[in-house]
Design a protein around this motif. Structure first.
Motif, mmCIF file in Angstrom:
data_model
loop_
_atom_site.group_PDB
_atom_site.id
_atom_site.type_symbol
_atom_site.label_atom_id
_atom_site.label_comp_id
_atom_site.label_asym_id
_atom_site.label_seq_id
_atom_site.Cartn_x
_atom_site.Cartn_y
_atom_site.Cartn_z
ATOM 1 N N TYR A 136 42.433 37.085 32.609
ATOM 2 C CA TYR A 136 41.606 36.946 33.805
ATOM 3 C C TYR A 136 42.405 37.423 34.999
ATOM 4 O O TYR A 136 43.570 37.043 35.157
ATOM 5 N N ARG B 124 25.217 29.817 37.788
ATOM 6 C CA ARG B 124 26.090 30.890 38.279
ATOM 7 C C ARG B 124 25.466 32.262 38.026
ATOM 8 O O ARG B 124 25.138 32.607 36.890
ATOM 9 N N ASN C 18 37.848 40.208 50.829
ATOM 10 C CA ASN C 18 37.984 38.927 50.134
ATOM 11 C C ASN C 18 38.853 37.981 50.975
ATOM 12 O O ASN C 18 39.960 38.334 51.354
ATOM 13 N N SER D 188 30.729 38.500 44.477
ATOM 14 C CA SER D 188 31.526 37.753 43.503
ATOM 15 C C SER D 188 32.702 37.037 44.170
ATOM 16 O O SER D 188 33.510 36.431 43.493
ATOM 17 N N VAL D 189 32.802 37.138 45.497
ATOM 18 C CA VAL D 189 33.871 36.444 46.243
ATOM 19 C C VAL D 189 33.289 35.936 47.559
ATOM 20 O O VAL D 189 32.168 36.284 47.931
ATOM 21 N N THR E 274 35.565 44.757 41.778
ATOM 22 C CA THR E 274 37.001 45.034 41.771
ATOM 23 C C THR E 274 37.234 46.526 41.507
ATOM 24 O O THR E 274 36.490 47.154 40.762
ATOM 25 N N ARG F 20 36.150 40.217 38.380
ATOM 26 C CA ARG F 20 35.001 40.074 39.280
ATOM 27 C C ARG F 20 34.349 41.434 39.508
ATOM 28 O O ARG F 20 35.058 42.421 39.746
ATOM 29 N N LEU G 216 30.678 33.232 47.771
ATOM 30 C CA LEU G 216 30.664 33.574 46.351
ATOM 31 C C LEU G 216 29.323 33.159 45.760
ATOM 32 O O LEU G 216 28.879 32.030 45.965
ATOM 33 N N TYR H 181 37.208 31.813 47.693
ATOM 34 C CA TYR H 181 36.211 31.647 46.612
ATOM 35 C C TYR H 181 35.267 30.489 46.906
ATOM 36 O O TYR H 181 34.946 29.678 46.055
ATOM 37 N N LEU I 289 42.367 38.152 39.361
ATOM 38 C CA LEU I 289 41.667 38.011 40.634
ATOM 39 C C LEU I 289 41.832 39.310 41.408
ATOM 40 O O LEU I 289 42.872 39.954 41.322
ATOM 41 N N MET J 130 28.562 37.500 38.103
ATOM 42 C CA MET J 130 29.603 37.867 39.065
ATOM 43 C C MET J 130 30.816 38.490 38.408
ATOM 44 O O MET J 130 31.697 38.995 39.064
ATOM 45 N N ARG J 131 30.898 38.370 37.108
ATOM 46 C CA ARG J 131 32.064 38.959 36.460
ATOM 47 C C ARG J 131 31.688 39.516 35.103
ATOM 48 O O ARG J 131 30.615 39.237 34.579
#
Lengths: 439, 318
Positions: free
Chosen positions: A26, A281, A101, A75-76, A307, A304, A57, A105, A28, A284-285
């Motif tokens: 994962y 949710r 960003n 997504s942020v 990105t 996310r 977010l 979050y 960020l 978003m990712r």
């Protein structure tokens, strides 16, 4: 029962060993996030925010009244830095919202887990899926809520969860099966709730035995669910071929899966549905396979949406060798990009960086009429003839030889010993014909 | 970063390892057992004939392409393969200029003039053989084995079948005939290799041989000769049937690409072979049967366009 499959097709080397046994990592985002306003099949969204706005977010930042569309979600949390055209993987420039960003979050109020799933009506479920911006995550990006709203006269009796993942290199769907299998079941249950008559079939190629085993175990007490093994063969994940393998049904282009009572959903889309319904949710990712001979440490990265490609390449250790070709998606149907300054979008399944050796460009030689393209074509066409008619611009013969039935899977080009650009010329001709029809 | 240096191209971005050259190489490999056997059986003269045919084919292709300013394709091995085929289709007793002009005819007249690789409508080696037989009938029919001029088994069979070689000799190749057709065993080893390597499929060779046998058996039966497995075995294992069915009829350029078309093509070749063998003045019919069927290929293909996936099915039904 043996593994199911369709007729013909090819067996390209899959290169999956580079990433298939590595747990998803994962990351960020470091830089700004970029949200192109069209990340789906259909009409572009309009921005709902303006420069300088603070967004949270999970907040919807782009939407449209058009029916055929899916909203864009941040997504942020952060500030809208700009709204301007940016380069996207298909080489075009698209209006995009750029968000700086803030690293907090901070979640939008709409993100709330739901307790009362059983009380949701089908309409409410479809609305939640739409508002969550969910599209087909295999790469085609068909808005999911539309797929789940067939005309009432179409009786749907099969929900096929596509876990074939037949493109070489890509392993994100496989990792999802291993790491979040229970969520696949939860997501599928929601879809089955929409179609009380339907049976849910999770179809997985048999080069992913672990995935098959885990999911088989999970569905053993589920009356309406089944896990089936598919033969490992390309293009096993194409909708027509997948439905044919699972149900024995066939259909030609112009018809949709729902015309034969089927809805196909990518395995990760099913998880996105679960997250939207149960946990509130939005999409978003996604998981992106970063691989290819030029990548130092190939891996699957959960990232996310928005990105930059370069952050993923960096997270995979960067390049060990200067790449010659970078593909957004898989090597059989993906698009080559000419810059890595691109945002991850809803449909970004892979970033495959090929070395000079891997991306070898062959010179075309004369067709020797070996018929291997005929043996490979999953749609039963004569690709060598279509190539000839495409090159001659003979549209009438191209149509007579059913060029519009081509699914552009690329098997013919792959298999051609003369290295002819069969799929490429057919694809171009199809585009031209479709464009002329629209006029 | 790497901007402006990346290659942009249309998918697919992967290609198989197979090339025209690897396919031609595989067919040459598949013909080696038969070639070695011919040299073992007929001696060094067979080797010289083979080498001359190959050199003749390669030189013809090179010179023709040089003279016409076309791209040189000698490295794809297709010309060398044609040369080898020419050698395998003639007797080793021929004078040394025969393989050279045979190959030159195959490459220049049959292949290059019609556009080169993949464009020839006839099998070049068989066309060359037909040309040689018509032009030099006496030279092309001196079969000799163990330095004793002899008839081929099919000649003997046609003349009544007395003094036939044993079936075992016929199968292994201790008989007279063209270089490449005498040893069914050596050819079958090569044929198996081609099938395993997927250079050819079962359709043309098996349907071709099956049809030939079925038609000969039926005619014999209706003529009151009953069913003679021994007689039929000679028809399979002697003469050019195995060489023709596995190696010549499967020639990519001059056979259909459609699966149904391949079956029709093979049935046609089988019928013509049987009819020539039983009713014409010639003992053998494989070359002419294949050449005859080559002419029908464009028409056969046009009428056997496969159905597209899902076309004509009852949709939605299992």
């Amino acid at each position: 029962m043996g593994a199911l499959t369709f007729k013909r097709g090819i067996h390209p080397k899959d290169f999956k060993e580079a990433t298939m046994n590595k747990p998803v990592e994962y990351i960020l985002p470091k830089g700004d996030l970029v949200f192109p306003l069209i990340q789906h099949l259909g009409a572009p969204c309009k921005p709902l925010v303006k420069k300088g706005d603070r967004v949270l977010l999970g907040e919807k930042i782009g939407d449209t009244d058009a029916f055929f569309a899916s909203p864009i979600i941040s997504s942020v949390s952060g500030t809208v830095k700009d709204i301007k055209p940016v380069l996207v993987p298909n080489g075009s420039k698209v209006e995009a919202i750029i968000i700086e960003n803030d690293g907090l979050y901070e979640e939008h109020e709409s993100i709330q887990p739901r307790e009362n799933i059983d009380e949701l009506t089908p309409e409410e479920i479809r609305k939640i899926i739409r508002e969550a911006g969910i599209v087909g995550m295999g790469g085609a990006c068909f808005p999911t809520h539309i797929k789940l709203t067939p005309p009432p006269e179409k009786k749907i009796d099969y929900i096929v969860v596509n876990g074939a993942e037949c493109e070489p290199y890509l392993t994100s769907d496989y990792r999802v099966m291993l790491e979040e299998p229970d969520r696949i079941i939860l997501g599928l249950k929601i879809i089955l709730k929409l179609f009380p008559e339907a049976k849910g079939v999770i179809a997985i190629e048999n080069n992913k035995p672990e995935g098959i085993k885990i999911l088989k175990e999970l569905v053993k007490d589920e009356e309406r669910m089944e896990v089936v093994a598919l033969k490992t063969k390309y293009p096993q994940g194409a909708e027509k071929q997948l439905i044919n393998a699972v149900t024995g049904r066939t259909f030609v282009s112009g018809m949709l899966p729902l015309d034969v009572g089927c809805i196909v959903q990518n395995i990760d889309t099913v998880i996105a549905i679960h997250r939207a319904i149960h946990r509130g949710r939005p999409l978003m990712r996604r998981i992106v396979t970063v691989s290819g001979g030029a990548i130092k440490e190939p891996k699957n990265i959960k990232v996310r949406i928005g990105t930059n490609f370069e952050e993923l390449i960096e997270a995979a250790g960067g390049f060990i060798e200067e790449p010659v070709k970078i593909i957004a998606g898989g090597p059989m149907m993906g698009l080559t990009v000419f810059s890595t300054d691109l945002p991850i979008m809803k449909g970004s399944s892979g970033i495959i960086c090929l070395t000079k050796k891997e991306a070898e460009l062959f010179e075309e030689s004369s067709c020797i009429r070996c018929g291997k393209c005929v043996g490979a074509c999953a749609n039963g066409l004569l690709p060598m003839y279509l190539n000839q008619y495409a090159l001659r611009k003979d549209e009438a013969m191209f149509l007579k030889y059913k060029g519009m039935e081509c699914c552009e899977c690329g098997s013919c080009s792959y298999t051609c010993p003369s290295k002819r650009h069969i799929a490429q010329t057919i694809k171009t001709t199809r585009r031209e014909i479709l464009a002329n029809r629209k006029k | 970063m790497t901007d402006n240096m990346l290659v942009v191209s249309s998918s697919p971005h992967m290609r198989s390892n197979e090339s025209t050259q690897t396919i031609m190489r595989d067919v040459i490999i598949a013909l080696l057992p038969a070639t070695f056997f011919a040299v073992y059986n007929f001696g060094s003269r067979a080797l010289i004939v083979t080498i001359l045919a190959i050199l003749g084919a390669v030189a013809s292709e090179w010179l023709f392409q040089k003279a016409t300013g076309r791209k040189n394709t000698v490295t794809d091995l297709s010309a060398a393969l044609t040369g080898l085929f020419v050698a395998l289709n003639i007797p080793y007793t021929v004078p040394f200029w025969i393989p050279v002009i045979g190959s030159a005819f195959a490459i220049i007249v049959v292949k290059q003039i019609f556009g080169g690789l993949g464009q020839n409508f006839m099998n070049p080696a068989l066309a060359a053989r037909a040309f040689l037989v018509l032009s030099f009938p006496r030279i092309m029919s001196i079969w000799s084995f163990d330095s004793v001029t002899s008839a081929t088994p099919l000649d003997i069979l046609k003349a009544g079948g007395r003094n036939m070689p044993s079936l075992q000799d016929a199968f292994l190749g201790n008989i007279g005939g063209s270089l490449g057709e005498v040893s069914a065993a050596a050819l079958l080893i090569g044929a198996a290799y081609l099938l395993i390597r997927k250079v050819i499929t079962w359709r043309i060779p098996f349907v071709y041989i099956g049809t030939t046998i079925a038609v000969i058996a039926a005619i014999q039966f209706f003529n009151g000769n009953g069913f003679d497995i021994n007689y039929l075995s000679y028809h399979v294992f002697t003469g050019g049937l195995i060489l023709g069915a596995f190696f010549m009829a499967t020639d990519y350029a001059s056979s259909p690409v459609t699966p149904k078309g391949q079956i029709i093509f093979a049935i046609g070749a089988g019928i013509v072979t049987a009819v020539i063998r039983l009713y014409s003045g010639m003992p053998e019919g494989v070359s002419y049967a294949i050449l005859f069927m080559n002419l029908w290929v464009p028409i056969i293909e046009r009428f056997t366009i496969p159905k597209a996936f899902g076309e004509g099915d009852s949709h939605g039904k299992k």
